[in-house]
Design a protein around this motif. Structure first.
Motif, PDB file in Angstrom:
ATOM      1  N   ALA A  20      18.051   4.903  -4.691  1.00  0.00           N
ATOM      2  CA  ALA A  20      16.837   4.074  -4.552  1.00  0.00           C
ATOM      3  C   ALA A  20      16.957   3.118  -3.358  1.00  0.00           C
ATOM      4  N   SER A  21      18.177   2.826  -2.948  1.00  0.00           N
ATOM      5  CA  SER A  21      18.334   1.890  -1.831  1.00  0.00           C
ATOM      6  C   SER A  21      17.847   2.475  -0.502  1.00  0.00           C
ATOM      7  N   TRP A  22      17.509   3.780  -0.516  1.00  0.00           N
ATOM      8  CA  TRP A  22      16.926   4.374   0.705  1.00  0.00           C
ATOM      9  C   TRP A  22      15.424   4.098   0.802  1.00  0.00           C
ATOM     10  N   VAL A  23      14.834   3.642  -0.314  1.00  0.00           N
ATOM     11  CA  VAL A  23      13.395   3.332  -0.292  1.00  0.00           C
ATOM     12  C   VAL A  23      13.225   1.984   0.407  1.00  0.00           C
ATOM     13  N   PRO A  24      12.477   1.945   1.540  1.00  0.00           N
ATOM     14  CA  PRO A  24      12.480   0.733   2.363  1.00  0.00           C
ATOM     15  C   PRO A  24      12.153  -0.558   1.626  1.00  0.00           C
ATOM     16  N   PHE A  25      11.084  -0.603   0.787  1.00  0.00           N
ATOM     17  CA  PHE A  25      10.746  -1.906   0.200  1.00  0.00           C
ATOM     18  C   PHE A  25      11.762  -2.343  -0.858  1.00  0.00           C
ATOM     19  N   LEU A  26      12.383  -1.338  -1.549  1.00  0.00           N
ATOM     20  CA  LEU A  26      13.428  -1.697  -2.524  1.00  0.00           C
ATOM     21  C   LEU A  26      14.652  -2.235  -1.791  1.00  0.00           C
ATOM     22  N   SER A  27      14.948  -1.605  -0.657  1.00  0.00           N
ATOM     23  CA  SER A  27      16.097  -2.024   0.142  1.00  0.00           C
ATOM     24  C   SER A  27      15.889  -3.440   0.683  1.00  0.00           C
ATOM     25  N   ALA A  28      14.659  -3.720   1.144  1.00  0.00           N
ATOM     26  CA  ALA A  28      14.359  -5.055   1.690  1.00  0.00           C
ATOM     27  C   ALA A  28      14.478  -6.106   0.584  1.00  0.00           C
ATOM     28  N   TRP A  29      13.986  -5.767  -0.629  1.00  0.00           N
ATOM     29  CA  TRP A  29      14.056  -6.702  -1.753  1.00  0.00           C
ATOM     30  C   TRP A  29      15.523  -6.978  -2.092  1.00  0.00           C
ATOM     31  N   ARG A  30      16.330  -5.891  -2.143  1.00  0.00           N
ATOM     32  CA  ARG A  30      17.749  -6.039  -2.489  1.00  0.00           C
ATOM     33  C   ARG A  30      18.467  -6.927  -1.480  1.00  0.00           C
ATOM     34  N   ARG A  31      18.185  -6.688  -0.182  1.00  0.00           N
ATOM     35  CA  ARG A  31      18.849  -7.502   0.849  1.00  0.00           C
ATOM     36  C   ARG A  31      18.514  -8.979   0.682  1.00  0.00           C
ATOM     37  N   ARG A  32      17.246  -9.240   0.361  1.00  0.00           N
ATOM     38  CA  ARG A  32      16.832 -10.652   0.224  1.00  0.00           C
ATOM     39  C   ARG A  32      17.529 -11.328  -0.955  1.00  0.00           C
ATOM     40  N   HIS A  33      17.765 -10.544  -2.033  1.00  0.00           N
ATOM     41  CA  HIS A  33      18.292 -11.155  -3.257  1.00  0.00           C
ATOM     42  C   HIS A  33      19.792 -10.936  -3.450  1.00  0.00           C
ATOM     43  N   ALA A  34      20.435 -10.235  -2.520  1.00  0.00           N
ATOM     44  CA  ALA A  34      21.864  -9.909  -2.716  1.00  0.00           C
ATOM     45  C   ALA A  34      22.716 -11.173  -2.770  1.00  0.00           C
ATOM     46  N   ARG A  35      23.641 -11.192  -3.713  1.00  0.00           N
ATOM     47  CA  ARG A  35      24.603 -12.288  -3.852  1.00  0.00           C
ATOM     48  C   ARG A  35      25.975 -11.651  -3.972  1.00  0.00           C
ATOM     49  N   THR A  36      27.012 -12.369  -3.529  1.00  0.00           N
ATOM     50  CA  THR A  36      28.344 -11.769  -3.623  1.00  0.00           C
ATOM     51  C   THR A  36      29.096 -12.266  -4.849  1.00  0.00           C
ATOM     52  N   GLY A  37      28.597 -13.334  -5.476  1.00  0.00           N
ATOM     53  CA  GLY A  37      29.157 -13.738  -6.765  1.00  0.00           C
ATOM     54  C   GLY A  37      30.330 -14.678  -6.699  1.00  0.00           C
ATOM     55  N   GLY A  38      30.109 -15.939  -6.410  1.00  0.00           N
ATOM     56  CA  GLY A  38      31.203 -16.900  -6.550  1.00  0.00           C
ATOM     57  C   GLY A  38      31.089 -18.122  -5.675  1.00  0.00           C
ATOM     58  N   THR A  39      31.063 -17.901  -4.342  1.00  0.00           N
ATOM     59  CA  THR A  39      31.243 -19.050  -3.440  1.00  0.00           C
ATOM     60  C   THR A  39      29.990 -19.924  -3.297  1.00  0.00           C
ATOM     61  N   ASN A  40      28.963 -19.656  -4.094  1.00  0.00           N
ATOM     62  CA  ASN A  40      27.857 -20.630  -4.151  1.00  0.00           C
ATOM     63  C   ASN A  40      28.180 -21.747  -5.154  1.00  0.00           C
ATOM     64  N   SER A  41      29.363 -21.680  -5.771  1.00  0.00           N
ATOM     65  CA  SER A  41      29.814 -22.748  -6.682  1.00  0.00           C
ATOM     66  C   SER A  41      30.975 -23.494  -6.041  1.00  0.00           C
ATOM     67  N   ALA A  42      30.853 -24.833  -5.955  1.00  0.00           N
ATOM     68  CA  ALA A  42      31.927 -25.633  -5.346  1.00  0.00           C
ATOM     69  C   ALA A  42      33.220 -25.508  -6.150  1.00  0.00           C
ATOM     70  N   ARG A  43      33.108 -25.466  -7.476  1.00  0.00           N
ATOM     71  CA  ARG A  43      34.327 -25.377  -8.292  1.00  0.00           C
ATOM     72  C   ARG A  43      35.043 -24.045  -8.051  1.00  0.00           C
ATOM     73  N   TYR A  44      34.270 -22.987  -7.862  1.00  0.00           N
ATOM     74  CA  TYR A  44      34.894 -21.687  -7.546  1.00  0.00           C
ATOM     75  C   TYR A  44      35.629 -21.780  -6.193  1.00  0.00           C
ATOM     76  N   CYS A  45      34.963 -22.355  -5.189  1.00  0.00           N
ATOM     77  CA  CYS A  45      35.588 -22.472  -3.857  1.00  0.00           C
ATOM     78  C   CYS A  45      36.862 -23.316  -3.936  1.00  0.00           C
ATOM     79  N   TYR A  46      36.790 -24.392  -4.715  1.00  0.00           N
ATOM     80  CA  TYR A  46      37.927 -25.307  -4.865  1.00  0.00           C
ATOM     81  C   TYR A  46      39.103 -24.577  -5.519  1.00  0.00           C
TER      82      TYR A  46
END
Ligand SMILES: C[S@@+](CC[C@H](N)C(=O)[O-])C[C@H]1O[C@@H](n2cnc3c(N)ncnc32)[C@H](O)[C@@H]1O
Length: 321
Positions: A20-46
């Protein structure tokens, strides 16, 4: 845990999502919402940074005045900001996707300053069970932190964050990085990564770049996760996909597991001119059995088949080219 005879059904879901990631609008949505999971938390970074620092200190590394690089900071460069607050002179984060540009760095930084100022203990395995390295003690490592000029450093970093990352000499972020020339040869004292090298491609080229950027006897500290992540109910299920299935599962994603086992990493480490100071392995003998893996991965030695994660500390050899 699903029954083993439902092997193909658990793969199918991921094959459909990847395709499904080959479908352009799904791919664009995924890119906008992609998160890597962790470093948006200061305690995780610390916790991530202080764990690397404590582990490295056992091998003689000192943070005071160090020039530090990080591969794959992910959602934010907060882990690098934590390194600066502990005494590093400069930090450069290199990613293949500019995830960190989406986050409010100033609030992550303010929270990090609060954690350091209060000498808060390192968040432990109850709070972050999946984070490596594991430590014997999670007390605040006061003796490893350089507090000289602490308030000047805070002001300097804050000014650079407000003016824009890259506006000064302390914090740099390069995403995407595309060439070994991204960093001057022999200019870093440390390069570290947290759950990144299992994605890096080409793996040999990335280790070579890391060794090139380090000063002679500079350090590398890397937490590597060899598991299937969300791509299988079995920790080793990523090794069950055939090469064509894997291409479909990957789809258009910008980065994806390289599926290389520990021995491939260690061969690259050797070739790049590193000395291994420590390897702390997490072994797991459960999961899919040898015959259930795809033919390419059935040939892996037992140690590779059972290594689910590793923390490695490396030192660039003095005479590495
Ligand atoms: C699972 S995330 C980990 C992020 C962060 N280190 C953390 O602990 O949450 C993997 C990160 O590695 C990055 N990445 C993948 N391949 C890379 C490479 N060759 N060089 C630099 N970053 C890479 C991805 O873009 C992503 O930000």
């Amino acid at each position: 845990m699903p029954k083993r005879n439902s092997l193909n059904s658990w793969k199918l879901r991921h094959i459909i999502r990847g395709t499904a990631s080959w479908v352009p609008f799904l791919s664009a949505w995924r890119r906008r919402h992609a998160r890597t999971g962790g470093t948006n938390s200061a305690r995780y970074c610390y916790t991530v940074w202080l764990r690397h620092l404590v582990n490295l200190s056992r091998h003689g590394f000192q943070i005071k005045g160090a020039r530090v690089g990080e591969l794959g900071p992910g959602d934010s460069i907060g882990t690098g900001l934590a390194a600066l607050l502990s005494g590093a002179q400069s930090y450069i984060g290199l990613d293949v996707v500019p995830f960190s540009l989406r986050h409010d760095l100033e609030s992550i930084f303010d929270e990090l300053v609060r954690l350091y100022s209060n000498k808060e203990p390192i968040p432990d395995d109850h709070e972050f069970p999946g984070v490596r390295p594991k430590l014997a003690s999670y007390e605040f490592p006061d003796h490893l932190i350089d507090r000289s000029e602490f308030s000047n450093r805070i002001n300097q970093i804050k000014t650079e964050i407000r003016r824009g990352i890259g506006s000064g000499n302390t914090v740099t972020y390069l995403a995407p990085w595309t060439s070994i020339r991204a960093i001057r040869p022999h200019s870093l004292d440390l390069i570290f990564s947290q759950s990144v090298l299992e994605y890096a491609l080409p793996l040999e080229g990335v280790y070579t770049a890391m060794a090139t950027w380090l000063k002679p006897e500079g350090y590398s500290s890397d937490a590597i996760d060899f598991s299937a992540m969300y791509l299988s109910p079995y920790w080793n299920g990523h090794w069950a996909y055939s090469d064509w299935e894997w291409r479909l599962v990957r789809g258009q994603r910008e980065f994806f597991l390289n599926r290389e086992p520990l021995s491939t990493h260690l061969a690259c480490v050797e070739k790049a001119g590193f000395e291994i100071l420590a390897i702390d392995k997490e072994q797991n003998a459960s999961g899919l059995r040898d015959g259930e893996l795809s033919p390419r991965f059935r040939k892996m030695v037992i140690e590779d088949q059972e290594t689910k994660g590793a923390m490695i500390v490396l030192r660039r050899k003095r005479d590495a080219s």
